[in-house]
Motif scaffolding. Structure first.
Motif, short mmCIF file in Angstrom:
data_model
loop_
_atom_site.label_atom_id
_atom_site.label_comp_id
_atom_site.label_asym_id
_atom_site.label_seq_id
_atom_site.Cartn_x
_atom_site.Cartn_y
_atom_site.Cartn_z
N UNK A 1 0.79 -1.24 0.00
CA UNK A 1 0.00 0.00 0.00
C UNK A 1 0.83 1.30 0.00
N UNK A 2 1.90 1.38 0.76
CA UNK A 2 2.66 2.64 0.73
C UNK A 2 3.11 3.03 -0.68
N UNK A 3 3.44 2.03 -1.48
CA UNK A 3 3.81 2.33 -2.86
C UNK A 3 2.66 3.04 -3.58
N UNK A 4 1.46 2.49 -3.45
CA UNK A 4 0.33 3.04 -4.20
C UNK A 4 -0.13 4.39 -3.65
N UNK A 5 -0.11 4.54 -2.33
CA UNK A 5 -0.55 5.83 -1.79
C UNK A 5 0.43 6.94 -2.15
N UNK A 6 1.69 6.59 -2.33
CA UNK A 6 2.67 7.59 -2.75
C UNK A 6 2.52 7.92 -4.22
N UNK A 7 2.56 6.88 -5.02
CA UNK A 7 2.58 7.12 -6.45
C UNK A 7 1.26 7.70 -6.95
N UNK A 8 0.16 7.22 -6.41
CA UNK A 8 -1.16 7.66 -6.91
C UNK A 8 -1.91 8.44 -5.84
N UNK A 9 -1.17 9.27 -5.13
CA UNK A 9 -1.74 10.04 -4.03
C UNK A 9 -2.96 10.86 -4.44
N UNK A 10 -2.88 11.51 -5.57
CA UNK A 10 -3.97 12.39 -5.97
C UNK A 10 -5.02 11.72 -6.85
N UNK A 11 -5.08 10.42 -6.80
CA UNK A 11 -6.13 9.70 -7.51
C UNK A 11 -6.99 8.99 -6.47
N UNK A 12 -8.26 8.75 -6.82
CA UNK A 12 -9.06 7.87 -5.97
C UNK A 12 -8.99 6.47 -6.54
N UNK A 13 -8.68 5.51 -5.69
CA UNK A 13 -8.55 4.16 -6.22
C UNK A 13 -8.96 3.11 -5.21
N UNK A 14 -9.23 1.90 -5.74
CA UNK A 14 -9.53 0.75 -4.90
C UNK A 14 -8.77 -0.45 -5.44
N UNK A 15 -8.17 -1.19 -4.53
CA UNK A 15 -7.51 -2.44 -4.92
C UNK A 15 -8.25 -3.57 -4.24
#
Ligand code: SF4
Lengths: 417, 265
Positions: free
Chosen positions: B160-174
């Motif tokens: 998760x830290x990878x995704x919250x950093x890289x795609x911080x300004x996007x809304x997403x669900x995994x």
């Protein structure tokens, strides 16, 4: 039905695939902080491989040509003016959109953009810079950007490119001017190295200097420069090629030299060889390059005793060196220092690290090596362990070279271990 | 034999509490059977739940482990092998009663096993950052990116830290088979056993990605084993481009020959 973008993508991805330099280099870490705009991050290291194609290659970047129209006539190139391939051209906006859209879906680490030359070098370079600028300024894109700069474009444009790109490269193509004269008549080796030199100065200036108010200068191609050489189109031997690599690493501080085995292209020019250069030659050059940069080998050591200044095709260069210097073996893995351990065929840098760590606690035996997954067949003649000595005849055997022919273990980067 | 069933995933916290109290009671590794949530519950022992055993021994061992053990244990707990808990307890025990420096004995059999697990978890956590693919959709009128991903181990949280950093300004669900993570730009919300049908079947850009993937493949240089080493089939479910591979391989010979013919002509 294919839409317009699909058609362009098909043509311009195909045109870029012969370029070997696919991996993204390391340009440090970065990402948008809290409250900051933008998308993307660099994780440090060499970037993530998001996919692999059936040829075993890593897909890390959107690697495309902006256009494959070209006014030059480099013989080895499928996009030269006299070739009749299908042509296409992306607009600035199209490349920007594709990059952002791919990135948001986690397909890629960033963009690797090169281009044929339309109108003139400056016009082409300007469009490429626009793409990089729009990604950074309009979209606050924090992912990776590699621009292949256009030879003969103005220094100002090349410098502007460095403000937006993580890495810049310019292909040297051939190790000698003679090669260029024959195969890329519009290109000039001193122009190319001249531009490398200017960029090298800029890169180090931005790394170390501050403005008069004490502020750090903006980032300038933090991932450095790389280049590519085509192997086997002209008659240069491995010594000439590696010599020019050593010079590029030392004089121009390049991060990476890529070697690309010449492969015949459709609609080829008549002066080219008909046969592809053997892939194994490209592979051996990468291995030698690796030894030069990370294993403390000198070029003389690598080439010592080779025939016609060509690397041994049957053995990786480290093994070939060991076979020529048998008197230095066997080496005691419990006592030898790091530099010496690195010279043992079959031991890569990682294994050497493991050995140094593990031997602090006990004397390493043969079965310990098994546990470390050392390729035993390959190291067997070259080492001693606490309970193992190679039989004396092994190293004296004429046929040792033959026996070790197929012990090579290759990893993805073509490094022999 | 004491049976301890760890009912959370990946299970580190629960394992840690139980392991501590067992160690304080000097219960040796051979006297505990550790179970994970996926193992069938044994009828006989049904009802015995993991709980803190009250301390009973007068001489308390001093619970001390090297700092690095915590990180290693957290990582190993993400492995899907149900044996992970007993292996960890054994190592925990041996560190306390046998050898403080056990972790650096890279040739010890338990440590070899532990390191192997850790390596596999790390690789799996890396692969999720590589192979996960988002699809775009609209959620409450806003752009939202959704991915279905099947990790091999329990590695969602680690990635998760990878995704919250890289795609911080996007809304997403995994969404993964055991848990989903939703990101709204500021916080992660975890949800167990999500519904895979919430993942869109299509994406407007995916066809370009497929075109690109097919375009950069060089049919003259097929190296299937090199591809499989890095992208084993168990991950293919996550990759839209993987469905192209059989055809690409099948046509590669013809394509390569066509190229050679063109060259000769
Ligand atoms: S300048 Fe570049 S694209 Fe143009 S013909 Fe030469 S190598 Fe090909």
């Amino acid at each position: 039905m294919q839409d317009k973008i699909e058609t362009k993508l098909e043509i311009l991805a195909d045109a870029a695939k012969y370029d070997a330099s696919c991996a993204s280099g390391s340009a440090g870490k970065r990402s948008a902080g809290k409250g900051e705009k933008g998308i993307g991050s660099l994780t440090g290291g060499s970037g993530i491989c998001h996919s692999f194609t059936p040829d075993g290659r890593c897909v890390s970047l959107l690697k495309i040509l902006m256009t494959n129209y070209c006014i030059y006539d480099c013989h080895y190139c499928i996009n030269r003016i006299s070739s009749n391939v299908r042509r296409a051209r992306f607009t600035v906006q199209e490349v920007v959109d594709l990059t952002i859209n791919f990135y948001k879906r986690n397909y890629i680490e960033g963009l690797f953009l090169s281009s044929g030359i339309i109108k003139d070098p400056d016009y082409t370079m300007e469009s490429m810079v626009k793409i990089a600028k729009s990604l950074r300024v309009d979209h606050h894109f924090k992912g990776y950007i590699h621009l292949k700069t256009i030879p003969n474009a103005s220094p100002e444009l090349q410098e502007e490119a460095g403000l937006y790109a993580d890495r810049l490269s310019i292909n040297i193509e051939m190790p000698t001017q003679k090669g260029l004269n024959t195969f890329a008549p519009e290109k000039n080796i001193s122009d190319i190295t001249g531009s490398m030199g200017r960029l090298r100065n800029k890169i180090s200036e931005h790394k170390t200097s501050k403005t008069h108010t004490g502020k750090r200068l903006p980032r300038f191609a933090p991932g450095g420069q790389s280049t590519q050489m085509i192997v086997g189109a002209d008659a240069s031997d491995d010594k000439t090629i590696l010599n020019s690599s050593v010079d590029l690493y030392q004089t121009h501080k390049l991060r990476r030299v890529y070697y690309s085995a010449f492969s015949p292209i459709p609609d080829a020019s008549l002066i080219l060889p008909l046969k592809p250069a053997p892939l194994i030659r490209e592979h051996r050059l990468y291995q030698a390059d690796w030894l030069l940069r990370f294993y403390d080998f000198s070029l003389d050591e690598i080439l010592q005793g080779t025939k016609n200044n060509m690397l041994d095709m049957d053995h990786d260069p480290k093994l070939a060196w060991a076979l020529r210097n048998r008197h230095l073996f066997p080496i005691d893995i419990n006592k030898a220092d790091k530099k010496l351990l690195l010279r043992i065929p079959g031991l890569g840098a990682l294994t050497v690290q493991k050995i140094i760590k593990a031997r602090k606690y006990c004397n390493l035996s043969w079965s310990d090596l098994t546990k470390m997954r050392v390729p035993l067949g390959k190291v067997k003649p070259f080492i001693t362990a606490s309970d193992y000595r190679p039989p004396a005849y092994l190293l004296d055997m004429e046929s040792l070279g033959n026996q070790l022919k197929n012990t090579e273990q290759l990893d993805l980067f073509g490094r022999a271990v | 034999m004491k049976i301890i069933r760890i009912s959370t995933l990946p299970g580190y916290e629960e394992w840690k509490d139980n392991a501590k109290s067992c160690l304080l009671d000097y219960i040796p590794p051979s006297s505990i059977a550790w179970k994970d949530i996926n193992e069938p519950q044994d009828e006989l022992f049904a009802g015995i739940k993991s709980k803190k055993t009250p301390p009973s021994s007068p001489h308390k061992p001093v619970l001390k482990v090297p700092k690095s053990f915590v990180e290693l244990a957290q990582t190993a707990c993400c492995h899907k092998d149900p044996e992970r808990f007993s292996l960890l307890y054994k190592v925990f025990w041996r560190i306390n009663f046998e050898n403080r420096k056990l972790l650096s004995q890279s040739l010890d059999d338990d440590i070899i096993l532990l390191n192997k697990m850790i390596k596999e978890v790390r690789r799996d956590s890396y692969k999720i950052t590589a192979f996960l693919r988002f699809r775009e959709t609209l959620y409450e009128g806003k752009e939202h990116y959704v991915a279905w991903y099947e990790p091999f181990h329990y590695t969602l949280e680690r990635a998760l830290p990878f995704f919250t950093k890289r795609f911080r300004n996007m809304n997403w669900s995994i969404l993964t088979p055991y848990r989903a993570a939703h990101w709204d730009g500021e916080n992660v919300l975890l949800q167990d056993n999500p519904d895979p049908s919430q993942v869109p079947d299509e994406d407007r850009i995916e066809k370009y990605w497929l075109t690109y993937y097919a375009g950069i493949f060089n049919p003259a240089r097929v190296k299937k084993s090199a591809m499989l080493a890095q992208m084993p089939k168990k991950y293919w479910n996550n990759l839209p481009e993987a469905k192209l591979i059989p055809d690409l391989l099948h046509n590669s010979e013809a394509k390569a020959r066509e190229m050679i013919d063109k060259i000769k002509a």
